[in-house]
Design a protein around this motif. Structure first.
Motif, PDB file in Angstrom:
ATOM      1  N   LEU A  20      37.482  46.459  36.607  1.00  0.00           N
ATOM      2  CA  LEU A  20      37.132  46.896  38.090  1.00  0.00           C
ATOM      3  C   LEU A  20      36.103  45.681  38.509  1.00  0.00           C
ATOM      4  O   LEU A  20      36.225  44.982  39.464  1.00  0.00           O
ATOM      5  CB  LEU A  20      36.263  48.209  38.087  1.00  0.00           C
ATOM      6  N   GLU A  21      35.232  45.110  37.417  1.00  0.00           N
ATOM      7  CA  GLU A  21      34.331  43.918  37.726  1.00  0.00           C
ATOM      8  C   GLU A  21      35.040  42.719  37.991  1.00  0.00           C
ATOM      9  O   GLU A  21      35.180  42.045  38.884  1.00  0.00           O
ATOM     10  CB  GLU A  21      33.493  43.738  36.530  1.00  0.00           C
ATOM     11  N   ILE A  22      36.448  42.518  37.271  1.00  0.00           N
ATOM     12  CA  ILE A  22      37.124  41.259  37.736  1.00  0.00           C
ATOM     13  C   ILE A  22      37.853  41.515  39.025  1.00  0.00           C
ATOM     14  O   ILE A  22      37.786  40.461  39.826  1.00  0.00           O
ATOM     15  CB  ILE A  22      38.301  41.113  36.655  1.00  0.00           C
ATOM     16  N   PHE A  23      38.099  42.652  39.570  1.00  0.00           N
ATOM     17  CA  PHE A  23      38.572  42.667  40.874  1.00  0.00           C
ATOM     18  C   PHE A  23      37.489  42.463  41.888  1.00  0.00           C
ATOM     19  O   PHE A  23      37.627  41.753  42.754  1.00  0.00           O
ATOM     20  CB  PHE A  23      39.143  44.179  41.174  1.00  0.00           C
ATOM     21  N   LYS A  24      36.385  43.222  41.333  1.00  0.00           N
ATOM     22  CA  LYS A  24      35.210  42.675  42.470  1.00  0.00           C
ATOM     23  C   LYS A  24      34.694  41.236  42.570  1.00  0.00           C
ATOM     24  O   LYS A  24      34.140  40.962  43.564  1.00  0.00           O
ATOM     25  CB  LYS A  24      34.076  43.498  41.958  1.00  0.00           C
ATOM     26  N   ALA A  25      35.143  40.388  41.475  1.00  0.00           N
ATOM     27  CA  ALA A  25      34.771  38.944  41.491  1.00  0.00           C
ATOM     28  C   ALA A  25      35.733  38.351  42.620  1.00  0.00           C
ATOM     29  O   ALA A  25      35.092  37.084  43.044  1.00  0.00           O
ATOM     30  CB  ALA A  25      35.079  38.406  40.203  1.00  0.00           C
ATOM     31  N   THR A  26      36.644  38.991  43.151  1.00  0.00           N
ATOM     32  CA  THR A  26      37.383  38.303  44.167  1.00  0.00           C
ATOM     33  C   THR A  26      36.921  38.258  45.610  1.00  0.00           C
ATOM     34  O   THR A  26      37.448  37.732  46.537  1.00  0.00           O
ATOM     35  CB  THR A  26      38.944  38.884  44.096  1.00  0.00           C
ATOM     36  N   ARG A  27      35.848  39.180  45.608  1.00  0.00           N
ATOM     37  CA  ARG A  27      35.230  39.014  46.943  1.00  0.00           C
ATOM     38  C   ARG A  27      34.290  37.916  47.257  1.00  0.00           C
ATOM     39  O   ARG A  27      34.106  37.046  46.296  1.00  0.00           O
ATOM     40  CB  ARG A  27      33.987  40.246  46.866  1.00  0.00           C
TER      41      ARG A  27
END
Length: 93
Positions: A20-27
């Motif tokens: 989930l954190e890696i997905f959040k890094a795309t913000r």
């Protein structure tokens, strides 16, 4: 028989949170920068505790520390990669 210990459960949950954190890094926002700083601070706390606290020098703690390091590296890598896509160099100016 196969049994899952509490430490194994921590690792599984940490891997799900890492995803989930890696997905959040795309913000692309100021909150993403704050997330990166918190991830780095968490890794530093993990590292200091692993090196200085005798009870924290376990295999489970080491794996959790590595997961935190992957979070830091992946977060910065994804942010840098997405930032380079935003920069376009025009020709003929």
């Amino acid at each position: 028989t196969w049994t899952m210990s509490l430490g194994d459960l921590f690792i599984v949950i940490s891997l799900m949170i890492l995803f989930l954190e890696i997905f959040k890094a795309t913000r692309r926002s100021s909150a993403a920068l704050l997330d990166h700083l918190f991830s780095m601070a968490l890794f530093i706390v993990f590292l200091v505790e692993f090196l200085l606290v005798q009870g924290a020098a376990t295999q489970i703690f080491f794996i959790l520390m590595l997961i935190s390091l992957v979070d830091v590296i992946a977060g910065f890598s994804v942010s840098i990669r997405s930032a380079t896509r935003d920069v376009s160099v025009g020709s003929g100016y």
